[in-house]
Design an enzyme around this catalytic site. Sequence first.
Site, PDB file in Angstrom:
ATOM      1  N   HIS A 277     -12.868  11.282  -6.284  1.00  0.00           N
ATOM      2  CA  HIS A 277     -11.948  11.509  -7.399  1.00  0.00           C
ATOM      3  C   HIS A 277     -10.832  12.475  -7.025  1.00  0.00           C
ATOM      4  O   HIS A 277     -10.475  13.370  -7.794  1.00  0.00           O
ATOM      5  CB  HIS A 277     -12.712  11.976  -8.652  1.00  0.00           C
ATOM      6  CG  HIS A 277     -13.456  10.856  -9.312  1.00  0.00           C
ATOM      7  ND1 HIS A 277     -14.548  10.266  -8.728  1.00  0.00           N
ATOM      8  CD2 HIS A 277     -13.246  10.200 -10.454  1.00  0.00           C
ATOM      9  CE1 HIS A 277     -14.992   9.295  -9.511  1.00  0.00           C
ATOM     10  NE2 HIS A 277     -14.211   9.219 -10.565  1.00  0.00           N
TER      11      HIS A 277
ATOM     12  N   GLU B 129     -13.404   0.025   2.698  1.00  0.00           N
ATOM     13  CA  GLU B 129     -12.387   0.222   1.658  1.00  0.00           C
ATOM     14  C   GLU B 129     -12.595  -0.944   0.707  1.00  0.00           C
ATOM     15  O   GLU B 129     -12.015  -2.002   0.875  1.00  0.00           O
ATOM     16  CB  GLU B 129     -11.012   0.169   2.333  1.00  0.00           C
ATOM     17  CG  GLU B 129      -9.922   0.894   1.623  1.00  0.00           C
ATOM     18  CD  GLU B 129      -8.593   0.755   2.358  1.00  0.00           C
ATOM     19  OE1 GLU B 129      -8.158   1.738   2.959  1.00  0.00           O
ATOM     20  OE2 GLU B 129      -7.999  -0.321   2.338  1.00  0.00           O
TER      21      GLU B 129
ATOM     22  N   CYS C 148       0.819  -1.228   0.000  1.00  0.00           N
ATOM     23  CA  CYS C 148       0.000   0.000   0.000  1.00  0.00           C
ATOM     24  C   CYS C 148       0.847   1.269   0.000  1.00  0.00           C
ATOM     25  O   CYS C 148       0.303   2.375  -0.048  1.00  0.00           O
ATOM     26  CB  CYS C 148      -0.945   0.005   1.196  1.00  0.00           C
ATOM     27  SG  CYS C 148      -2.016  -1.434   1.217  1.00  0.00           S
TER      28      CYS C 148
HETATM   29 ZN   LIG Z   1      -5.392   1.600   0.232  1.00  0.00          ZN
END
Ligand SMILES: [Zn+2]
Length: 156
Positions: free
Chosen positions: A68, A144, A26
């Site tokens: 965005h 997420e 990540c």
């Molecule tokens: Zn992430």
Amino acid sequence: MFIELDGWRGKLRFSSCHLIPGHPKCGRLHGHTYAVSVRLEGELENEFLIDFFELKEIVKKICDELDHRVLIAEKDPRLKIRDEEDGYSIVVGKKRYLFPKEDVALLPINSVASEYLSRYIAERIASQLSGMKNLKRLHVRVDEGMGQGAGCTLEV
Ligand SMILES: [Zn+2]
């Protein structure tokens, strides 16, 4: 009594990118579609806890601010953030990113992990509910992607 908004089915979502400094995977810039689910506890006032529409508008507005955009935690000690003429320069170890300012959501938090995002969003929602004495507790979960999320509970 409580009411709930499901972020996926209620379209309280945003798609953004971020990175988690130092994380083996990540740590590279990547994106997620996030969904914000809310549970609000309290006592009835007339026939409602709060008008669903009113609560959805509050959450939707916050999602729109993040949608965005590149999410940057401005208090993250692992980042060096410089406000430059042509954008925000972000230095993470040996990497340097330059993002146009309009593409960035600079957030007053220590990390862009979902745990911190959920607390940030919960605090933003709670600040707009402060005048409503019948409300007691707010739970915000930020997913997420589907099937994994982090949450935060605040007294309001
Ligand atoms: Zn992430």
